[in-house]
Design an enzyme around this catalytic site. Structure first.
Site, PDB file in Angstrom:
ATOM      1  N   HIS B 209      34.715  51.606  53.262  1.00 55.97           N
ATOM      2  CA  HIS B 209      33.754  50.609  53.721  1.00 55.97           C
ATOM      3  C   HIS B 209      34.547  49.324  53.954  1.00 55.97           C
ATOM      4  O   HIS B 209      35.049  48.720  53.014  1.00 55.97           O
ATOM      5  CB  HIS B 209      32.670  50.403  52.654  1.00 55.97           C
ATOM      6  CG  HIS B 209      31.706  49.302  52.982  1.00 55.97           C
ATOM      7  ND1 HIS B 209      30.377  49.539  53.259  1.00 55.97           N
ATOM      8  CD2 HIS B 209      31.877  47.969  53.079  1.00 55.97           C
ATOM      9  CE1 HIS B 209      29.786  48.382  53.522  1.00 55.97           C
ATOM     10  NE2 HIS B 209      30.669  47.418  53.416  1.00 55.97           N
ATOM     11  N   LYS B 238      27.750  48.203  45.787  1.00 53.52           N
ATOM     12  CA  LYS B 238      29.151  47.818  45.668  1.00 53.52           C
ATOM     13  C   LYS B 238      29.467  47.385  44.239  1.00 53.52           C
ATOM     14  O   LYS B 238      28.658  46.708  43.607  1.00 53.52           O
ATOM     15  CB  LYS B 238      29.447  46.663  46.633  1.00 53.52           C
ATOM     16  CG  LYS B 238      29.301  47.068  48.095  1.00 53.52           C
ATOM     17  CD  LYS B 238      29.292  45.857  49.006  1.00 53.52           C
ATOM     18  CE  LYS B 238      28.978  46.288  50.438  1.00 53.52           C
ATOM     19  NZ  LYS B 238      28.656  45.129  51.304  1.00 53.52           N
ATOM     20  N   ASN B 292      24.985  42.202  58.335  1.00 51.44           N
ATOM     21  CA  ASN B 292      24.219  41.480  57.323  1.00 51.44           C
ATOM     22  C   ASN B 292      24.151  40.012  57.694  1.00 51.44           C
ATOM     23  O   ASN B 292      25.179  39.378  57.924  1.00 51.44           O
ATOM     24  CB  ASN B 292      24.871  41.628  55.949  1.00 51.44           C
ATOM     25  CG  ASN B 292      24.915  43.071  55.518  1.00 51.44           C
ATOM     26  OD1 ASN B 292      23.976  43.828  55.753  1.00 51.44           O
ATOM     27  ND2 ASN B 292      26.012  43.478  54.911  1.00 51.44           N
ATOM     28  N   ARG B 294      23.515  37.120  56.177  1.00 49.23           N
ATOM     29  CA  ARG B 294      23.396  36.267  54.991  1.00 49.23           C
ATOM     30  C   ARG B 294      24.796  35.997  54.433  1.00 49.23           C
ATOM     31  O   ARG B 294      25.756  36.613  54.868  1.00 49.23           O
ATOM     32  CB  ARG B 294      22.582  36.987  53.916  1.00 49.23           C
ATOM     33  CG  ARG B 294      23.238  38.301  53.519  1.00 49.23           C
ATOM     34  CD  ARG B 294      22.682  38.925  52.269  1.00 49.23           C
ATOM     35  NE  ARG B 294      23.523  40.010  51.823  1.00 49.23           N
ATOM     36  CZ  ARG B 294      23.388  41.285  52.183  1.00 49.23           C
ATOM     37  NH1 ARG B 294      22.430  41.632  53.013  1.00 49.23           N
ATOM     38  NH2 ARG B 294      24.208  42.199  51.739  1.00 49.23           N
ATOM     39  N   ARG B 340      32.075  43.138  40.010  1.00 50.66           N
ATOM     40  CA  ARG B 340      30.713  42.693  39.702  1.00 50.66           C
ATOM     41  C   ARG B 340      30.393  43.096  38.267  1.00 50.66           C
ATOM     42  O   ARG B 340      30.395  44.279  37.935  1.00 50.66           O
ATOM     43  CB  ARG B 340      29.706  43.348  40.632  1.00 50.66           C
ATOM     44  CG  ARG B 340      29.893  42.981  42.077  1.00 50.66           C
ATOM     45  CD  ARG B 340      28.689  43.436  42.878  1.00 50.66           C
ATOM     46  NE  ARG B 340      28.936  43.275  44.305  1.00 50.66           N
ATOM     47  CZ  ARG B 340      28.006  43.406  45.236  1.00 50.66           C
ATOM     48  NH1 ARG B 340      26.766  43.728  44.880  1.00 50.66           N
ATOM     49  NH2 ARG B 340      28.292  43.243  46.515  1.00 50.66           N
TER      50      ARG B 340
END
Lengths: 177, 457
Positions: B209, B238, B292, B294, B340
């Protein structure tokens, strides 16, 4: 007899209600019982204290939101939580613009000194041209209007302070400690 | 050109804090919308003011367009920053901003709407000569699905037309499994999106990706800020992102960046956006996936290697300024990795783990950036996503960044709630990750089978 049952407590409360007594203290060994009539109890058997960090240091905060944060997140917001001084609060059920009267120049829905019933309209709140009628939700005398007309109010912001008045049928609030 | 002097931030958590930080540096006042559950959050304390917009459930607070607009007008804000998630990609908020004379810090409503429609977005890609994954348009029934699958070749991927987040997605390896998968995917799509329509595409097994960060200013400028590699995903979420992608050589990089710019330029895109591609490692071929509209969770890795503050740039462009940089000014140095950190329990099938953070000792260092709203004593509410924050490290090379991340994760001490830190450590220490032998299915196919994700603290 060294013990007292729930039935006894109810019986005592009934008796107190029939008399002119406002408050009754009873001590039997380890048991302490306090029954108080009239305005809302100062404090219910104490809720677990909530840890709050200091309130945000914010300038121009219109609603310092006194005594807020029962951080029991998840439970329905307790919008009419009693203040500790026995004064009731009518809070905004939504963010929007507060209007004290049905239209500009008209008489306000309620004024200080007025006695309101639970179903009485106290104000309207507008969100994007949608007007919601706000009812008192409590019974008592308006002692203070906390916000200005046309002011933006936040969700759960206190709008009115109400002093409970003992109407004939109003049930006495009791405290057992 | 307009001067933005007070902004309403219609979000929460780490991104709210990120926007507040950018505003402080630009001398813009911040008003944060908070639900009841977030009244005492760190961003609420950091903002100049916070406004309570409703109860904890986001459907009654963060997702209410009317309430947010009323709040913005009520506090005298001249702009709204939507962050990511919630209303960031709902054209209704951008539209309402335009209607009420507020600046929406993001793209124009029509671009949000257009690129949010996957079929439209694929068509834009096709029109600009960019490959899309061989596949179908919408498929009506099982028979049509079987026909298309035979044409494109197995394995195939069934996807919800209204989709996102992996809901309604099924991989089908051979024709015999198609019927069951088709029925399951339609049912999932119906329950998740109220729309059971599916489309089908060829499934790329060894995929990366790769996404390109873009910026357009509405003055005819669209520039790219290179790629991010977000191949490490679990259930299409993700987990680790890095920049640059070690799967690209300079020639491929140039090619894919140009393709992304072309798509954004085609619609005269304004503000920050990201074009996502699937890179077929075996064929060395790129396919457009989606755009996307944003600022993204993983934007810091781009900031770390390019030195450009994307959030500040969002404000400038939204106010009508041209971009503060040109394509020739954009370069990258070093390698950045982001993990994350989620409140979830890897050993318990990644079950969300809200609750009170007892201990929060974060690693520090010159090469470590932590974007987080957490602190010791903070109660992670159960109402929102489980993201606690993002740890971003930068090194002069990929291997240096991996070593740095591994060390930083080891120093990160959180107690009171479960986190996925042990899981991230396993990724950083894994030879496959270190040598780049990973793809979008690696976590599920490889890592999940090797470990049982025991918390070892």
């Amino acid at each position: 007899m060294d013990s007292i049952t729930q039935k006894d407590v109810i019986r005592i409360m009934e008796l107190v209600e029939k008399t002119d007594t406002d408050e009754l203290h009873l001590e039997m060994g380890d048991l302490k019982l306090t029954i108080r009539k009239g305005v809302a109890a100062e404090s219910m058997p104490s809720m677990p204290a909530l840890e709050t960090t200091s309130m945000p240091v914010a300038r121009d905060v219109s609603a310092p939101a006194p005594g807020l944060e029962k951080a029991d997140q998840g439970a329905a917001p307790d919008m009419f939580e009693d203040r500790t001084d026995g004064v009731l609060t009518i809070k905004a059920p939504m963010l929007g613009t507060f209007y004290k009267a049905p239209k500009p120049g008209a008489a306000p829905f309620v004024e200080v000194g007025q006695i309101v019933d639970k179903e009485d309209t106290v104000c309207v709140i507008e969100v994007m041209k949608l007007f919601s009628t706000i009812t008192a939700g409590v019974q008592g005398r308006i002692v203070k209007v906390l916000v200005e007309d046309s002011q933006m109010v936040e969700f759960n912001q206190p709008l009115f302070l109400v002093e409970a008045v003992t109407v004939k049928e109003a049930p006495a609030k009791r405290k057992i400690s | 050109m307009t001067r933005i002097s007070r902004v309403l931030i219609a979000n929460r958590g780490e991104i709210a804090l990120r926007v507040i930080r950018a505003c402080r540096e630009m001398d813009i006042e911040t008003v944060l919308t908070v639900s009841e559950a977030d009244r005492l959050s760190l961003p609420a304390q950091m903002a100049d003011r916070s406004v309570c917009i409703g109860p904890p459930l986001s459907s009654q607070s963060y997702l209410k367009v009317d309430t947010i607009i009323a709040a913005a007008i009520g506090v005298g804000a001249d702009a709204i920053h939507p962050g990511y998630g919630f209303l960031a990609e709902q054209p209704e908020l951008a539209k309402a901003c335009a209607k009420y004379g507020l600046i929406f810090i993001g793209p124009r409503a029509e671009h949000i709407k257009q690129m949010g429609d996957k079929i439209f977005a694929r068509q834009v890609a096709v029109d600009t000569g960019i490959s899309i994954i061989p596949g179908s348009q919408l498929i009506g029934d099982y028979r049509q699905a079987a026909e298309f699958a035979d044409q494109t070749g197995y394995p195939v991927l069934l996807k919800a037309a209204a989709g996102g987040g992996g809901k309604g997605m099924k991989i089908v390896k051979n024709p015999a499994d198609l019927r069951v998968a088709f029925n399951e995917a339609s049912a999932e799509a119906r329950s998740a999106f109220g729309d059971e329509r599916l489309y089908l595409e060829h499934y790329i097994e060894n995929a990366r990706h790769v996404e390109i960060q873009l910026f357009g200013d509405g003055h005819g400028n669209v520039v790219h800020l290179f790629e991010r590699d977000c191949s490490l995903q679990r259930r299409y979420q993700k987990l680790v992102e890095e920049a640059p992608s070690e799967a690209l050589d300079p020639g491929l990089r140039e090619k894919v960046c140009r393709a992304a710019v072309k798509i954004a330029a085609q619609i005269e895109y304004q503000n920050a956006g990201t074009v996502e591609f699937i890179f077929d490692r075996d064929q060395e071929q790129f396919y457009f996936l989606e755009m996307n509209t944003r600022i993204q969770v993983e934007h810091p890795v781009t900031e770390q290697i390019t030195g450009i503050d994307l959030v500040k740039e969002q404000f400038g462009v939204a106010a009508g300024n041209p971009l503060s940089f040109e394509q020739k000014d954009v370069n990258f140095v070093g390698h950045a990795i982001e993990c994350r950190i989620n409140a979830e329990s890897p050993e318990n099938n990644f079950l969300p783990s809200p609750g009170k953070i007892e201990q929060w000792i974060a690693p520090e260092g010159d090469n470590i950036r932590l974007d987080s709203h957490c602190f010791p004593g903070y109660v992670v509410p159960p109402f929102y996503d489980s993201l606690l924050g993002k740890i971003i490290v930068t090194g002069s090379s990929r291997s240096e960044a991996i070593a740095e991340m591994s060390a930083a994760l080891r120093r990160f001490q959180i107690s009171g709630i479960h986190t996925n830190i042990p899981f991230h450590r396993q990724i950083m220490d894994h030879p496959d990750y270190q040598t780049g032998e990973i793809n979008t299915r690696w976590i599920e196919n490889r890592l999940a089978k090797e470990h049982h994700f025991h918390e070892d603290d």
